[in-house]
Write a protein that holds these residues in place. Structure first.
Motif, mmCIF file in Angstrom:
data_model
loop_
_atom_site.group_PDB
_atom_site.id
_atom_site.type_symbol
_atom_site.label_atom_id
_atom_site.label_comp_id
_atom_site.label_asym_id
_atom_site.label_seq_id
_atom_site.Cartn_x
_atom_site.Cartn_y
_atom_site.Cartn_z
ATOM 1 N N ASP A 1 29.343 34.362 47.434
ATOM 2 C CA ASP A 1 29.900 35.054 48.602
ATOM 3 C C ASP A 1 30.826 36.183 48.160
ATOM 4 N N LEU A 2 31.654 35.905 47.156
ATOM 5 C CA LEU A 2 32.593 36.918 46.672
ATOM 6 C C LEU A 2 31.851 38.145 46.152
ATOM 7 N N LEU A 3 30.787 37.919 45.379
ATOM 8 C CA LEU A 3 30.005 39.035 44.846
ATOM 9 C C LEU A 3 29.318 39.808 45.968
ATOM 10 N N ARG A 4 28.861 39.084 46.962
ATOM 11 C CA ARG A 4 28.146 39.722 48.072
ATOM 12 C C ARG A 4 29.096 40.501 48.983
ATOM 13 N N LEU A 5 30.234 39.892 49.305
ATOM 14 C CA LEU A 5 31.147 40.497 50.276
ATOM 15 C C LEU A 5 32.127 41.477 49.645
ATOM 16 N N GLY A 6 32.450 41.255 48.378
ATOM 17 C CA GLY A 6 33.503 42.061 47.766
ATOM 18 C C GLY A 6 33.022 43.093 46.774
ATOM 19 N N ALA A 7 31.730 43.419 46.814
ATOM 20 C CA ALA A 7 31.167 44.356 45.845
ATOM 21 C C ALA A 7 31.859 45.715 45.879
#
Length: 415
Positions: free
Chosen positions: A132-138
Motif C-alpha cells: 500500500d505504501l509503495l502504491r499510495l506514496g510513490a
C-alpha cells in the motif's frame, strides 16, 4: 512442506495466540501507534498491535496515506539528538556512547513496525501494508524514508537463512497452484491445462521460495524446462503439441520465467539465491545436466529504441538480433549499469550474455517490448563469482563470442 519448514513456521507463529486486540479502543490509529511504541507491558502491546493492524486493513486509501504521513513525520529521527550523540561518541568512544548514538539514529517508526510484527500472522499483513505504501506514496518524497525502514527490516526478516525452497508440481495444493497462475508475470498462464503442461511432464520443473511466517504465499518462483540444447523460442517450449522428453536425457536446464509474487517485498532480492539454488539442486539430481541458461525477455528494448529515435525494421530478424546485442551491451542507465532491468539482474548474478534470438517470443507482449527478441543468459557455475565481481566493481558485461560479433556488427553499421 518440509519438516524444517513446519518447525520454523510453528516457531514463527507461536506468539500468544490468545492475545488478540479488543477492537474497542476508540483512540485515533496514530495515537494507538504512539501507545504501542511506548508500551512496557507485552500483553497490552500485543492488544494494541492487533487493534492497529485490524483497523488499518479496513481504512480507505486516503486514511491509509494520512496514517503513513503521520508515522513518517511524527516518528522520525531528531537531528539535534543524533548530532549530540555523535559528538559524545567521538569525544569518548564507549559502549554507552555508541549505544546512545545508534538509538538516536533509529527512528521510532522502525520499533513500531517491529512491535506490529509481534502479532501472529502479522508479517504477511505488514508486507501488504508496504505494498500500500509503495502504491499510495510513490509521489510523496516525505514517505520514502518510511519505505526504507520497511525495506531495512524486511531485508533481515526475509534473509536467505529463513527461506524455504519447495518444488511446485501438479500434486501441490490447489490454493498454491492458483497463486502460481495469478502471480505469473512473464508468460501468462491461460488455463489449468496450460499450468499442467508447465508442471506435470517429466521435463518440466517449478520451484518457489517460501517464508515460515507466510507458508501459503510464494515469494518468488522459477519455471524450468529440461531440454536437449539451448532453447531459442518460448512458444516452442510452451507448445501444446510438443513431445515431452525423459528428464534423464536432458543436458540443459532452461529458466524461462521468474516471477516475484509480493509487491510489498519489492527491492528485497530473492532471484539470485533462487536460480543458484535450483541449479545446484538440479545438478545434483540429474548428472546429465551440463548447461544452465535462461530464455529471457528484453522488456525495455523497444522503449529505448523509441527514446533514441533509432530506425528499426522488425521484419528483419538479423537486424533485430544486431540491434538487441547493441542494446544489451551498450545501452546504459545511471551508474553505468545496463539499461535493461532483466539484464541488470542476471549479469549482476554473474551470468554471461550468451545468445540473442529473433522471433523468440511472437506473442503480442513479446512483439511490443522487443520485436520478439529474447536472450539467453548462461550461468556457468564455475565463473559466476568472477563475473559478478567484474560487473559490480567495473560494470563489465560478460559476453560470448557470438554476442560480441553481433555487437561489433552494430558498431560497424553505425560508422
Amino acid at each position: 512442506m518440509t519438516l524444517l519448514a513446519d518447525l520454523l513456521s510453528t516457531v514463527f507463529e507461536r506468539r500468544h495466540q490468545n492475545q488478540a486486540g479488543s477492537g474497542k479502543d476508540g483512540r485515533p490509529i496514530y495515537e494507538l501507534a504512539e501507545a504501542l511504541v511506548g508500551a512496557s507491558s507485552e500483553p497490552s502491546g500485543l492488544a494494541l498491535a492487533s487493534d492497529i493492524l485490524s483497523r488499518y486493513e479496513v481504512m480507505s486509501d486516503a486514511d491509509k496515506l494520512a496514517f503513513f504521513s503521520q508515522v513518517a513525520t511524527g516518528m522520525d529521527i531528531d537531528p539535534p539528538t543524533v548530532r549530540e550523540a555523535l559528538d559524545a561518541y567521538e569525544e569518548s568512544p564507549s559502549k554507552a556512547t555508541y549505544r546512545a548514538y545508534t538509538e538516536a539514529c533509529e527512528p521510532r517508526r522502525q520499533e513500531l513496525i517491529r512491535r506490529l510484527n509481534s502479532v501472529p500472522g502479522a508479517t504477511e499483513r505488514l508486507v501488504r501494508m508496504r505494498a500500500d505504501l509503495l502504491r499510495l506514496g510513490a509521489k510523496a518524497p516525505e514517505l520514502q524514508a518510511l519505505d526504507l525502514d520497511f525495506r531495512h527490516l524486511f531485508a533481515s526478516w526475509f534473509n536467505r537463512g529463513f527461506l524455504v525452497l519447495r518444488p511446485i508440481n501438479w500434486e501441490s495444493p490447489a490454493h498454491i497452484l492458483e497463486k502460481i497462475i495469478a502471480y505469473e508475470a512473464v508468460h501468462a498462464i491461460d488455463s489449468w491445462d496450460d499450468l499442467r503442461r508447465r508442471l506435470q511432464p517429466s521435463d518440466r520443473r517449478c520451484f518457489a521460495f517460501f517464508h515460515p511466517s507466510m507458508p501459503q504465499e510464494p515469494l518468488i518462483f522459477v519455471e524450468v524446462a529440461l531440454t536437449k540444447g539451448i532453447a531459442n523460442s518460448v512458444q516452442k517450449l510452451l507448445s501444446e503439441d510438443r513431445t515431452p522428453m525423459t528428464a534423464a536425457d536432458a543436458d540443459t536446464a532452461v529458466f524461462y520465467s521468474i516471477s516475484n509474487c509480493q509487491a510489498g517485498l519489492a527491492g528485497i532480492s530473492f532471484g539470485n539465491f533462487l536460480i543458484k539454488q535450483v541449479a545446484a539442486d538440479l545438478s545434483a539430481e540429474l548428472g546429465g545436466l551440463k548447461t544452465f541458461v535462461t530464455l529471457s525477455p528484453i522488456p525495455k528494448m523497444a522503449d529505448w529504441i523509441l527514446q533514441e529515435n533509432i530506425s528499426w525494421d522488425q521484419s528483419n530478424p538479423e537486424g533485430t538480433r544486431i540491434l538487441a546485442a547493441h542494446y544489451l551491451t551498450q545501452a546504459k542507465s545511471r551508474g553505468g549499469l545496463p539499461y535493461d532491468p532483466v539484464a541488470r539482474f542476471h549479469l549482476g548474478n554473474g551470468a554471461i550474455l550468451h545468445a540473442v534470438h529473433a522471433d523468440a517470443d511472437i506473442s503480442p507482449k513479446g512483439r511490443k517490448q522487443s520485436g520478439g527478441a529474447m536472450v539467453n543468459y548462461l550461468y556457468d557455475l564455475k565463473k559466476i563469482e568472477e563475473n559478478h565481481d567484474a560487473f559490480v566493481t567495473r560494470q563489465e558485461v560478460a559476453t560470448s563470442d557470438a554476442v560480441d560479433a553481433l555487437a561489433k556488427a552494430a558498431a560497424t553499421k553505425q560508422n
